[in-house]
Design an enzyme around this catalytic site. Sequence first.
Site, PDB file in Angstrom:
ATOM      1  N   CYS A 122      -7.297  -3.793  -0.491  1.00 43.25           N
ATOM      2  CA  CYS A 122      -6.163  -4.711  -0.366  1.00 43.25           C
ATOM      3  C   CYS A 122      -6.577  -6.142  -0.706  1.00 43.25           C
ATOM      4  CB  CYS A 122      -5.611  -4.663   1.051  1.00 43.25           C
ATOM      5  SG  CYS A 122      -4.778  -3.099   1.395  1.00 43.25           S
ATOM      6  N   CYS A 204      -1.981  -3.406  -2.521  1.00 48.78           N
ATOM      7  CA  CYS A 204      -1.662  -3.835  -1.161  1.00 48.78           C
ATOM      8  C   CYS A 204      -2.281  -5.209  -0.929  1.00 48.78           C
ATOM      9  CB  CYS A 204      -2.164  -2.820  -0.137  1.00 48.78           C
ATOM     10  SG  CYS A 204      -3.901  -2.405  -0.285  1.00 48.78           S
TER      11      CYS A 204
END
Length: 303
Positions: A122, A204
């Site tokens: 992420c 993400c």
Amino acid sequence: MDPESEEKPCCNLSKKVKIGLGILCVLVVVAIVVVVVVVVLKLGQAHTHKEWNGTGTTPHFSDIILGRCYTYTQIEQPELSQKDCQEIVKAFQNAFLSKDPCSSREKDYQPLLNLTSQTIPCGKVVFWSKAGELAHQYTRVQREMFTLEDTLLGYMADGLSWCGDAGSSDMNYQSCPHPRKDCRNNTVSVFWDTVSKRFAKSACGTVQVVLNGSYSNTFDKNSTFGRVEIYNLRPEKVPTLQAWVMRDLEGLPSHTCSSSLINDLKLILEERKIAFTCQDDYRPLRLLQCVRNPEHQSCRSVM
Ligand SMILES: *[C@@H]1O[C@H](CO)[C@@H](O)[C@H](O)[C@H]1NC(C)=O
Ligand SMILES: *[C@@H]1O[C@H](CO)[C@@H](O)[C@H](O)[C@H]1NC(C)=O
Ligand SMILES: *[C@@H]1O[C@H](CO)[C@@H](O)[C@H](O)[C@H]1NC(C)=O
Ligand SMILES: *[C@@H]1O[C@H](CO)[C@@H](O)[C@H](O)[C@H]1NC(C)=O
Ligand SMILES: *[C@@H]1O[C@H](CO)[C@@H](O)[C@H](O)[C@H]1NC(C)=O
């Protein structure tokens, strides 16, 4: 001189030798016929390939993607060393061989996608549009960041061209469909749309995009970023998109974050409930531009 005398040596040859010569003659004729037939068939095959307006399959395509697959999985990202590069290359080829290169579909590449799944951490995704070189320099220095070309499939296919033909199991090395002159749904464009979609969907954390402020269409709704990637970001996983609008050191009058094109991008993201921030000439990227041109006026103060 007796005209017969010249013929003599021939008539002196034994029967065995004559038969031998006869067989040799037949063999030579047969060999010539075979060669001619093979050549004609080969030429005929080459001509069954359609002629397109784009560059043909990159020479040694299969060897290149196999080599890149091993380089990536064994050296660049050894945590992927369990991937089966032979299978991956087979799936890549099966996605387009013996198929019409103008009717390529996302699902043709599905088996290939299944074999090349990869988790990107992420907050480490970097998109780019018309600024690929700078974005790639950035991720080369910031080793934990990923552009699409820093993932296995993007790395394998970067800069290559490929297509097959419905009437043949070979690749077409002569020409491939051009996205604008021939067809939109060609093997290469559909590949990049498909892998870009997966890349954006799986992103993400905060994502970044490097845009080119010295390009007339700094945000282009028709680019992969403007057409595919922004619409496939998942707002529940991606709270924010950070744009870096980078002007060339020797830039013409150009776009900045306050340009209306950038506002279009902002509106699309706001509608999708993704926050948007924008910064002109982001320093870490500016420093990379300056490495190439350290004496430039605008680099003196940056260093
Ligand atoms: C790809 O994987 C998904 C889930 O893992 C599976 O449902 C699908 O059938 C697979 N598709 C192909 C073409 O292998
Ligand atoms: C931005 O676009 C211009 C004009 O097309 C080009 O010359 C330049 O190399 C691009 N800059 C980057 C960082 O890619
Ligand atoms: C594409 O190529 C064909 C022949 O190969 C040619 O007739 C045609 O004009 C070309 N089209 C464009 C848009 O360049
Ligand atoms: C290209 O493929 C997409 C998705 O399969 C389809 O919706 C579209 O109509 C196709 N476009 C052309 C020009 O064939
Ligand atoms: C986007 O690309 C399509 C197909 O290449 C073209 O028909 C369309 O005019 C383009 N739109 C813009 C806004 O450039």
